[in-house]
Design a protein around this motif. Structure first.
Motif, short mmCIF file in Angstrom:
data_model
loop_
_atom_site.label_atom_id
_atom_site.label_comp_id
_atom_site.label_asym_id
_atom_site.label_seq_id
_atom_site.Cartn_x
_atom_site.Cartn_y
_atom_site.Cartn_z
N SER A 222 47.34 -75.37 59.69
CA SER A 222 46.76 -75.76 58.23
C SER A 222 45.54 -75.01 58.06
O SER A 222 44.84 -74.16 57.38
CB SER A 222 46.90 -76.98 57.93
OG SER A 222 48.32 -77.15 57.66
N ALA A 223 44.45 -75.62 59.10
CA ALA A 223 43.08 -75.52 59.12
C ALA A 223 42.64 -74.18 59.33
O ALA A 223 41.80 -73.49 58.48
CB ALA A 223 42.23 -76.32 59.96
N MET A 224 43.38 -73.43 60.37
CA MET A 224 42.91 -72.29 60.76
C MET A 224 43.24 -71.05 59.73
O MET A 224 42.66 -70.07 59.41
CB MET A 224 43.22 -71.80 62.19
CG MET A 224 42.79 -72.71 63.09
SD MET A 224 42.61 -72.19 64.75
CE MET A 224 44.42 -72.12 65.19
N SER A 225 44.48 -71.19 59.19
CA SER A 225 45.17 -70.16 58.21
C SER A 225 44.14 -70.26 56.90
O SER A 225 43.94 -69.11 56.42
CB SER A 225 46.44 -70.33 58.09
OG SER A 225 46.51 -71.51 57.31
N MET A 226 43.87 -71.44 56.54
CA MET A 226 42.82 -71.68 55.27
C MET A 226 41.46 -71.02 55.59
O MET A 226 41.06 -70.41 54.68
CB MET A 226 42.79 -72.89 55.00
CG MET A 226 44.03 -73.46 54.38
SD MET A 226 43.87 -74.85 53.38
CE MET A 226 45.60 -75.62 53.30
N LYS A 227 41.31 -71.22 56.76
CA LYS A 227 39.79 -70.47 57.19
C LYS A 227 39.65 -69.04 56.94
O LYS A 227 38.57 -68.34 56.73
CB LYS A 227 39.29 -70.98 58.57
CG LYS A 227 38.00 -70.22 58.95
CD LYS A 227 37.53 -71.01 60.21
CE LYS A 227 36.30 -69.98 60.65
NZ LYS A 227 35.43 -70.32 61.78
N TYR A 228 40.74 -68.31 57.53
CA TYR A 228 40.67 -67.05 57.68
C TYR A 228 41.30 -66.36 56.55
O TYR A 228 41.14 -65.12 56.18
CB TYR A 228 41.47 -66.45 59.08
CG TYR A 228 40.50 -66.97 60.21
CD1 TYR A 228 39.23 -66.21 60.50
CD2 TYR A 228 40.94 -68.04 60.87
CE1 TYR A 228 38.70 -66.71 61.56
CE2 TYR A 228 40.00 -68.35 61.98
CZ TYR A 228 38.89 -67.66 62.27
OH TYR A 228 38.14 -68.15 63.26
N LEU A 229 42.31 -67.31 55.68
CA LEU A 229 43.37 -66.39 54.64
C LEU A 229 42.96 -67.01 53.48
O LEU A 229 43.54 -66.45 52.33
CB LEU A 229 44.52 -66.44 55.12
CG LEU A 229 44.97 -65.86 56.46
CD1 LEU A 229 46.48 -66.02 56.66
CD2 LEU A 229 44.74 -64.17 56.40
N GLY A 230 42.11 -68.10 53.17
CA GLY A 230 42.06 -68.61 51.85
C GLY A 230 42.93 -69.71 51.74
O GLY A 230 43.86 -69.99 52.67
N LYS A 231 42.90 -70.55 50.81
CA LYS A 231 43.84 -71.70 50.29
C LYS A 231 45.16 -71.54 50.20
O LYS A 231 46.10 -72.25 50.58
CB LYS A 231 43.11 -72.55 49.35
CG LYS A 231 41.94 -73.34 49.90
CD LYS A 231 41.53 -74.17 48.72
CE LYS A 231 40.44 -75.16 49.37
NZ LYS A 231 39.64 -75.72 48.11
N GLN A 232 45.58 -70.11 49.49
CA GLN A 232 46.83 -70.04 49.49
C GLN A 232 47.01 -68.36 49.82
O GLN A 232 46.32 -67.61 49.87
CB GLN A 232 47.32 -69.94 47.84
CG GLN A 232 47.40 -71.48 47.48
CD GLN A 232 47.78 -71.41 45.78
OE1 GLN A 232 46.60 -71.26 45.38
NE2 GLN A 232 48.84 -71.96 45.77
N PHE A 233 48.04 -68.27 50.63
CA PHE A 233 48.14 -66.87 51.02
C PHE A 233 49.86 -66.47 50.95
O PHE A 233 50.58 -67.16 50.59
CB PHE A 233 47.64 -66.60 52.40
CG PHE A 233 48.37 -67.63 53.41
CD1 PHE A 233 49.26 -67.24 54.51
CD2 PHE A 233 47.64 -68.91 53.76
CE1 PHE A 233 49.74 -67.97 55.20
CE2 PHE A 233 48.24 -69.73 54.66
CZ PHE A 233 49.29 -69.29 55.42
#
Ligand code: AMP
Ligand code: ZN
Length: 460
Positions: A222-233
């Motif tokens: 959760s933390a890394m996907s949001m860092k690189y892709l934004g809150k929703q992807f």
């Protein structure tokens, strides 16, 4: 052309509509680097590569993130069992850091051998502790956490749709769970931050507002996907085993943190590689086969790639060496055919076959059907050789079988010399010498055959 994909959230094939026009956010759960990836793991990773190639083929830009799990993953996907990284370190008498570095590199080497288009980002969980702590703080502030026995837990009962991905019947499932962690308020709660490690010799620890410790496994994604892709992807991939626990918990904590739904629009899950009697390949089992083992047995990594293309990703794939032999033979035939039709002429991609191919790959990644179409192109006598070649190269952008780089094998001088000597021996009816020379030629990896004009040499 429309792209349809099977979304585990809805259990339906859906039309793909990206969130943003500019770029697709694509997150794929990566390996836990405590051992080599086995070929079952690699089936999943190959599927992610096919998904990415299909997106690119459809002219989307793709921002791909694959995490490297180097902390926090216990042998059960829930918070039980041994620590996987510690297990690897004990087995090899190395530090967890050394184990992680070694197997991360080994995994990347496998990806290159298998002709992956590498992800743009490979974040490691241990490089993102700050982001994970910040994530827990957000959840804490929003009232989704509690502390018990020293650990910080996510309170699953605070969400009204916990378990929606797996369609868990919380009542029935909760009762069936024999939970060993008596600190949990509800059976589906999970650890966000461990301080009371069950593992005395846990080597990886960080200071945090919750105490010195380390993150629970689900948190990193959760933390890394949001860092690189934004809150929703857009798209998140993983194996089917991730549906009930890992991805369920990723969704719970992410949607709790961002306060929006859905966090991810499309969830894609691959079925398993299985062995005889439905047995699944596991890193902890004895049936563990790696890419290197296949190579030692004389297979090329692309034989395995071809093998995986032949079965739809949502069907279990039964592994056997005879099935892999079949894939190897087909791939060799394909390479021979492509070399025959390879041409320098400027030619065009056949529209009829291209449209069919796009329809197949865009129908929830039906690579097996698309492979059949490729063979039809080769057999079609109405197509010019040049058009066949161009069409196949176009298809190979998705298959990734390296057709563009195939080179006509230049036969070594020594081999030609031996074949000439063998021809003379045959003309002299010296069969013994001819047979000896055939064996010598075989040692160079060539097979010599007799033709009416002399001989022909082929690579074994
Ligand atoms: P791990 O390295 O253990 O975290 O697993 C990496 C990925 O491999 C996960 O997404 C699993 O779903 C997947 N996986 C594990 N075993 C198999 C298998 N036998 N066939 C296909 N995928 C698998
Ligand atoms: Zn994950």
């Amino acid at each position: 052309m429309a792209l349809k994909l099977y979304n585990t959230l809805s259990r339906k094939k859906e039309l793909f509509k990206p969130i943003k026009k500019t770029e697709i956010g694509f997150y794929t759960c990566g390996p836990t680097v405590y051992n080599f990836a086995h070929i079952g793991n690699l089936r999943g990773f190959l599927f992610y590569d096919f998904v990415k190639r299909v997106l690119l083929f459809n002219d989307y830009k793709v921002k791909h993130v694959m995490n490297i799990t180097d902390v926090g993953h216990l042998t059960s996907d829930a918070d039980e069992g041994e620590d996987k990284m510690l297990k690897g370190a004990k087995r090899e008498k190395k530090t967890v850091w050394d184990v992680a570095a070694f197997y991360t590199q080994a995994f990347k080497d496998d990806m290159v051998k298998l002709n992956f288009i590498l992800p743009k980002y490979f974040p490691k969980a241990t490089d993102h502790i700050k982001e994970q702590i910040a994530f827990v703080k957000v959840l804490e502030k929003k009232g989704f956490t509690y502390t018990a026995g020293g650990n910080v837990y996510f309170d699953a009962s605070k969400l009204n749709d916990y378990g929606k991905l797996a369609r868990l019947d919380l009542e029935v499932e909760g009762q069936a769970r024999v939970d060993k962690d008596l600190n949990k308020k509800n059976p589906h709660d999970f650890v966000l931050w461990f301080t009371k490690s069950k593992f005395q010799d846990q080597g990886m620890k960080w200071e945090s507002p919750f105490g010195t410790g380390y993150p629970g496994w689900h948190l990193e994604c959760s933390a890394m996907s949001m860092k690189y892709l934004g809150k929703q992807f857009d798209i998140h991939c993983g194996g089917i085993d991730h549906i009930p626990v890992h991805h369920t918990n990723e969704i719970a904590q992410s949607e709790a943190a961002i306060g929006k739904k859905p966090w991810v629009k499309y969830w894609l899950h691959n079925e398993f590689l299985i062995l005889g009697k439905g047995e699944k390949m596991a890193k902890s089992g004895d049936n563990f086969l790696t890419l290197s083992v296949l190579e030692e047995k004389g297979y090329s990594p692309l034989d395995y790639r071809y093998f995986c293309l032949g079965t739809h990703y949502r069907k279990p794939l039964m592994f056997s060496f005879s099935a892999l032999d079949g894939a190897r033979t087909s791939l060799k035939r394909l390479y021979d055919k492509v070399l025959e039709i390879k041409t320098g002429n400027k030619v065009k991609v056949n529209k009829k076959y291209l449209n069919r191919f796009i329809k197949e790959i865009n129908d929830d990644f039906n690579t097996a059907q698309a492979l059949a179409t490729m063979w039809e192109v080769l057999k079609d006598e109405k197509l010019s050789v040049g058009d066949k070649y161009s069409t196949l190269l176009e298809f190979d952008q998705v298959f990734g079988l390296g057709l563009k780089d195939l080179k006509v094998d230049k036969i070594p001088k020594e081999v030609v010399q031996l074949a000439e000597e063998r021809l003379s021996a045959r003309l002299d009816k010296d069969w013994k010498k001819a047979d000896d020379l055939r064996e010598k030629i075989a040692k160079f990896g060539y097979v010599v055959g007799d033709t009416k004009d002399g001989y022909e040499l082929k690579k074994e």
